[in-house]
Design a protein around this motif. Sequence first.
Motif, PDB file in Angstrom:
ATOM      1  N   ASP A 104     -30.927  68.437 -20.353  1.00 37.67           N
ATOM      2  CA  ASP A 104     -31.305  67.361 -19.438  1.00 37.67           C
ATOM      3  C   ASP A 104     -32.742  67.629 -19.018  1.00 37.67           C
ATOM      4  O   ASP A 104     -33.018  68.508 -18.200  1.00 37.67           O
ATOM      5  CB  ASP A 104     -30.383  67.359 -18.218  1.00 37.67           C
ATOM      6  N   ASP A 124     -37.036  61.075 -10.461  1.00 36.70           N
ATOM      7  CA  ASP A 124     -35.799  60.530 -11.013  1.00 36.70           C
ATOM      8  C   ASP A 124     -35.767  59.019 -10.820  1.00 36.70           C
ATOM      9  O   ASP A 124     -35.979  58.518  -9.720  1.00 36.70           O
ATOM     10  CB  ASP A 124     -34.615  61.179 -10.306  1.00 36.70           C
ATOM     11  N   GLU A 126     -33.012  57.309 -11.799  1.00 32.74           N
ATOM     12  CA  GLU A 126     -31.595  56.917 -11.724  1.00 32.74           C
ATOM     13  C   GLU A 126     -31.207  56.499 -10.315  1.00 32.74           C
ATOM     14  O   GLU A 126     -30.442  55.575 -10.125  1.00 32.74           O
ATOM     15  CB  GLU A 126     -30.725  58.079 -12.191  1.00 32.74           C
ATOM     16  N   GLY A 130     -32.691  52.586 -12.227  1.00 31.17           N
ATOM     17  CA  GLY A 130     -33.352  52.499 -13.515  1.00 31.17           C
ATOM     18  C   GLY A 130     -33.962  51.152 -13.795  1.00 31.17           C
ATOM     19  O   GLY A 130     -34.440  50.886 -14.890  1.00 31.17           O
ATOM     20  N   SER A 150     -36.478  59.599 -21.339  1.00 26.56           N
ATOM     21  CA  SER A 150     -35.029  59.756 -21.271  1.00 26.56           C
ATOM     22  C   SER A 150     -34.709  61.201 -20.895  1.00 26.56           C
ATOM     23  O   SER A 150     -35.330  62.138 -21.388  1.00 26.56           O
ATOM     24  CB  SER A 150     -34.393  59.420 -22.613  1.00 26.56           C
ATOM     25  N   LYS A 151     -33.731  61.360 -20.023  1.00 26.43           N
ATOM     26  CA  LYS A 151     -33.342  62.710 -19.625  1.00 26.43           C
ATOM     27  C   LYS A 151     -32.655  63.461 -20.758  1.00 26.43           C
ATOM     28  O   LYS A 151     -32.789  64.676 -20.894  1.00 26.43           O
ATOM     29  CB  LYS A 151     -32.387  62.651 -18.421  1.00 26.43           C
ATOM     30  N   LYS A 173     -38.336  49.438 -20.810  1.00 21.61           N
ATOM     31  CA  LYS A 173     -36.902  49.298 -20.554  1.00 21.61           C
ATOM     32  C   LYS A 173     -36.159  48.887 -21.821  1.00 21.61           C
ATOM     33  O   LYS A 173     -35.067  49.394 -22.124  1.00 21.61           O
ATOM     34  CB  LYS A 173     -36.689  48.262 -19.450  1.00 21.61           C
ATOM     35  N   ASP A 178     -30.319  51.902 -22.233  1.00 16.63           N
ATOM     36  CA  ASP A 178     -29.526  52.273 -21.054  1.00 16.63           C
ATOM     37  C   ASP A 178     -29.510  53.783 -20.813  1.00 16.63           C
ATOM     38  O   ASP A 178     -28.625  54.305 -20.134  1.00 16.63           O
ATOM     39  CB  ASP A 178     -28.088  51.771 -21.222  1.00 16.63           C
ATOM     40  N   ARG A 179     -30.462  54.489 -21.356  1.00 10.94           N
ATOM     41  CA  ARG A 179     -30.494  55.941 -21.155  1.00 10.94           C
ATOM     42  C   ARG A 179     -30.827  56.282 -19.697  1.00 10.94           C
ATOM     43  O   ARG A 179     -31.499  55.515 -19.013  1.00 10.94           O
ATOM     44  CB  ARG A 179     -31.575  56.567 -22.051  1.00 10.94           C
ATOM     45  N   PRO A 180     -30.385  57.447 -19.229  1.00 11.68           N
ATOM     46  CA  PRO A 180     -30.822  57.911 -17.905  1.00 11.68           C
ATOM     47  C   PRO A 180     -32.308  58.288 -17.981  1.00 11.68           C
ATOM     48  O   PRO A 180     -32.715  59.042 -18.863  1.00 11.68           O
ATOM     49  CB  PRO A 180     -29.937  59.139 -17.653  1.00 11.68           C
ATOM     50  N   TYR A 182     -36.371  59.144 -16.252  1.00 14.40           N
ATOM     51  CA  TYR A 182     -37.227  59.657 -15.189  1.00 14.40           C
ATOM     52  C   TYR A 182     -38.669  59.352 -15.547  1.00 14.40           C
ATOM     53  O   TYR A 182     -38.985  59.067 -16.718  1.00 14.40           O
ATOM     54  CB  TYR A 182     -37.009  61.152 -14.949  1.00 14.40           C
TER      55      TYR A 182
END
Length: 572
Positions: A104, A124, A126, A130, A150-151, A173, A178-180, A182
């Motif tokens: 991560d 972050d 999230e 996002g 992406s994390k 985007k 849809d990735r997490p 930062y």
Amino acid sequence: MDNRTVGVLGGGQLGRMFIESANRVGVKVIILDGDSAPAKQISAHGDHISGSFKDAAAVKKLAQICDVITVEIEHVDTQMLEEVADDGGVVVEPHWSTLRIIKDKFRQKMWLKDHGVEVAESVDLEGLGGGEEGMVGVCRRLGFPCMVKSKTEAYDGRGNFVVKSEEDFARAKKALGDRPLYAERWAEFCMELAVMVVKTKDGVKTFPTVETVHEDSICKLTYAPPRNVSRETAQRAQELAKRAVAAFEGKGVFGVEMFLLKDDSLLVNEIAPRPHNSGHYTIEACPLSQYDAHLRAILDLPVPEHGLRLREPAVMLNILGGQTPDSHVQIAQQALESPNASIHLYGKGEARPGRKMGHIVVTAPTLSAAEREMQPLIDAVDAQKGEPKVIPQTPSLSPDEPLVAVIMGSDSDLPILRPCFQILTTLSIPFTTRITSAHRTPDWLRTFSKTASSTSLRVIIGAAGGAAHLPGMCASWTTLPVIGVPVKATHLDGVDSLYSMTQMPRGEPVATVGINNSTNAALLAVRILGASDEGVRERLRVWMEGNEKEVLRKDKALFEGGWEAYLEGMGK
């Protein structure tokens, strides 16, 4: 030698090169990956496991037949690794908690920051859902450009997006999905450096600092040592890498990538808990490769620090897939013409654009020599892509980086040094000449001497008359061999200079030749270089044979013509 079995999650090129190291010392390695994985192609036993290294059941099956499990890639099922480690039947190296943190990338950054390791500011996304609105606010604060990343599941630039303005948010985007995510402040770097770190039961040690050149976010070239980087900066990079890796549990090799900023400060970019692309050069350029070191570290076998040194400068080139399925084969065939090139093909079948198909390492006595030999191969890889790009070569003081520095206290010493220059030129030894006085420019002499060993220089010749402190002072500030040439001055016929150079105190040697004998100084320098360079030795041998023929010619003329005719001929 060791009857323990090592299991590896992943069987790509890193696993393949790891097995090569293990095979040499008789350690059995079992790979968990697909049937045609590159690592399995060179290991002929039936215990390899077919399946995904992310599959919990497959990981558990591997753990049941291994003593130690390690990884070729960090994107693995750490939950199952925690379970098998807690059962006590298998050791996981590096520790499963380290793999969980590092895979991560945002958590990795926060972990490093919490342990006092310098990293770029990250936020972050999230907690903000996002969405574009949250991204806009964060990136405005960080400033443009900035990185949205992406994390997880991010490597070789995948999962990264450069946001240059507010108009880029929708594209970021869409690209990242849809990735997490930062966001990270942009690092204004002038160079990317990397250090391979070895963490053992006894502590942390490192391979040398190297320079990496990335193209399309993929490491294309590695230069060992880095170009135009001071020894002090390289050492700071190693110390930073040690601190970063010391923050994590477990043993093995870690690849630490970092940025050298324009103000000469350093930031850690990211860490790989395994052997890394930037460390491929170690196979040819160091006594122990990164794969040897990883195997030894996870099995608690000795990893001598001297085995991690750089034996010879090296350039590593990744063979990336080009426009044709056999593009990597064509590059390898061309590399066969290069006498110092070592070729590694990974057994991946047909090439695809940008896919890592292999690598080439060129070693040479100087970095510039390795660069020149590698350049045609760089050009060939670029031509395969259809978009040639120029990688700047190291600027040097001459057509080749100097191996010998000839320093003198005054330009009046130049006539005495003429034979030295002629010998070095005749034997194709690149050299540089400088004027520096031990008494009139002591600070300049100190700076030159202290930095000499971090350049291409291998030997220093110092000429001086009178008190003749020049070579002695130089020797006290450098680890390079120093050869003194006593110069005959107005008084004492140069004997004072000879005594000054030969009577150095214990611990500060200066190799001293005869008064005004710069010829021998040059030849001694050539012999020192020739100890590690067969080409130099061969040129010296040919030159010495020429001397022998000349002496025999003179003997024949004296014997056949008599001394009177010979002397008469000498007078003409």
